[in-house]
Design a protein around this motif. Structure first.
Motif, short mmCIF file in Angstrom:
data_model
loop_
_atom_site.label_atom_id
_atom_site.label_comp_id
_atom_site.label_asym_id
_atom_site.label_seq_id
_atom_site.Cartn_x
_atom_site.Cartn_y
_atom_site.Cartn_z
N ILE A 1 0.81 -1.22 0.00
CA ILE A 1 0.00 0.00 0.00
C ILE A 1 0.85 1.27 0.00
O ILE A 1 0.32 2.37 0.12
CB ILE A 1 -0.96 0.03 1.21
CG1 ILE A 1 -0.18 -0.05 2.53
CG2 ILE A 1 -1.99 -1.09 1.11
CD1 ILE A 1 -1.05 0.17 3.77
N PRO B 1 -3.59 4.69 0.61
CA PRO B 1 -4.18 5.14 1.87
C PRO B 1 -3.61 6.45 2.42
O PRO B 1 -4.33 7.20 3.10
CB PRO B 1 -3.90 3.97 2.81
CG PRO B 1 -3.89 2.77 1.92
CD PRO B 1 -3.24 3.25 0.65
N ARG C 1 -7.90 3.75 -1.24
CA ARG C 1 -7.79 2.33 -0.89
C ARG C 1 -6.97 1.54 -1.90
O ARG C 1 -6.90 0.31 -1.82
CB ARG C 1 -9.18 1.71 -0.78
CG ARG C 1 -10.04 2.31 0.33
CD ARG C 1 -11.37 1.60 0.44
NE ARG C 1 -12.18 2.13 1.53
CZ ARG C 1 -13.39 1.68 1.86
NH1 ARG C 1 -13.92 0.68 1.15
NH2 ARG C 1 -14.06 2.21 2.85
#
Length: 368
Positions: free
Chosen positions: A306, A348, A353
């Motif tokens: 992420i 994030p 997302r």
């Protein structure tokens, strides 16, 4: 054909480097240039397995590259300072990467914590001296481990080191001004032919030896650049004004320590560490320059997929600037701008997302 040394490093470093290299491959195909990649295994895992930080033989191999692309250095299992000094600082010093270049640009579609400010107000570059000051490591201890312990850390500043950094800053302001004159100039200043501004950030009222040298060198160097406005800010005032009125800055020239601090503030202004690229430059090209995102290894999110790859991708753009491939670098920046302006996908850290690969793919899809 240029050779690019690749150091994935620690934590999220390999994850964002992977996306940066994918973007590099795509833009190279579109622009019709070729390059060689040479991977280097350096970082915390190597140190924990072998006890080696940066062997001399590897330094020699790195020196033969035209540029270096670094992901991150820093491992939770390695004591602070071992990797940072043994890899980052050693390469910066041995390869005479005396300028740390940090663009601070807010892209449309990215939020800044500064109320009422947008891309028109946040567009500056920090030129941080990268080979001197407190980072030289001069100092020592007396009575270490006792109640009477004394620790001394000495700031080293040379006329040659200061002036070459300042000249780089003035040259940069001149080139930026030729492309787009600095918006903070008054009508009267524009009438006098001024096109840019260099702000020296120091602490001349307290550090009256080292920063007296900086101020004298700044004043004398400025005489060779009559079209560039000279400005001075104490470092504390600079931090305040970067928040209150970032539009007053064009090119900032500053010391190693102060530059380390204010560039992280600049990263926050431009939307966060995930968007902040940097270059450790050897302007004389006697050794390779090194380009890296500034977010560090981020061990708390390593392996989760992420991490924001945009800082690494923008570092690739800076690398291509250094290799004198400006069309390719600008193509990357335009693609990044399109993705950010669209508002998705976002990792994030920017409130989305998406994963690292999603954003990297989106940048490649945004190429013209």
């Amino acid at each position: 054909m240029p050779t690019i040394g690749v150091i994935g490093g620690d934590g999220v470093g390999p994850e964002v480097v992977r996306e940066g290299l994918a973007v590099l491959a795509d833009v190279a195909e579109r622009e019709g240039f070729r390059y060689d990649l040479v991977p280097f295994d350096l970082g915390g895992e190597r140190y924990l397995k072998t006890g080696e930080v940066l062997p001399d033989k590897v330094v020699d191999d790195l020196r033969r590259c035209d540029a270096l692309f670094l992901g991150a250095v820093g491992h939770p299992g390695v004591a602070p300072g071992i990797l940072e000094k043994g890899i980052l600082l050693r390469l910066r010093f041995e390869f005479h990467q005396y300028v740390n270049l940090r663009p601070v640009r807010l892209y449309p579609g990215v939020e800044t914590p500064i109320k009422g400010k947008g891309p028109e107000e946040i567009d500056m570059v920090v030129v941080r001296e990268n080979n001197e000051d407190l980072y030289v490591g001069a100092g020592g201890f007396t009575r270490k481990g006792t109640a009477e312990e004394v620790a001394i850390q000495t700031s080293i500043n040379t006329r040659a080191g200061v002036e070459r950094c300042l000249r780089y800053a003035f040259d940069l302001a001149r080139s930026r001004g030729r492309e787009r004159p600095y918006r903070g100039l008054s009508e009267e200043e524009r009438g006098r032919g001024l096109v840019g501004q260099v702000t020296l950030v120091a602490k001349t009222n307290v550090l009256t030896f080292a920063h007296d040298l900086w101020m004298r060198a700044f004043t004398e160097t400025a005489r060779d650049y009559p079209e560039i406005k000279s400005d001075y800010q104490h470092v504390d005032a600079c931090c305040m004004r970067m928040v209150v009125s970032p539009e007053r800055f064009d090119v900032i020239a500053t010391t190693n320590m102060f530059g380390d601090i204010i560039t992280d503030l600049g990263a926050v202004l431009q939307g966060g560490m995930g968007l902040a690229a940097s270059g450790n430059l050897n302007p004389a090209r006697t050794a390779p320059s090194m380009f890296e995102p500034v977010h560090g290894s981020a061990p708390d999110i390593a392996g989760k997929g992420i991490a924001n790859p945009i800082a690494a991708i923008l570092s690739v753009a800076m690398l291509l600037d250094h290799l004198e491939l400006p069309r390719a670098s600008e193509r990357i920046r335009r693609a990044v701008a399109r993705v950010l302006a669209a508002g998705a996908p976002k990792t994030p850290d920017l409130g989305g997302r998406a994963n690292t690969a999603d954003v990297g793919q989106a940048v490649r899809n945004a190429f013209e």
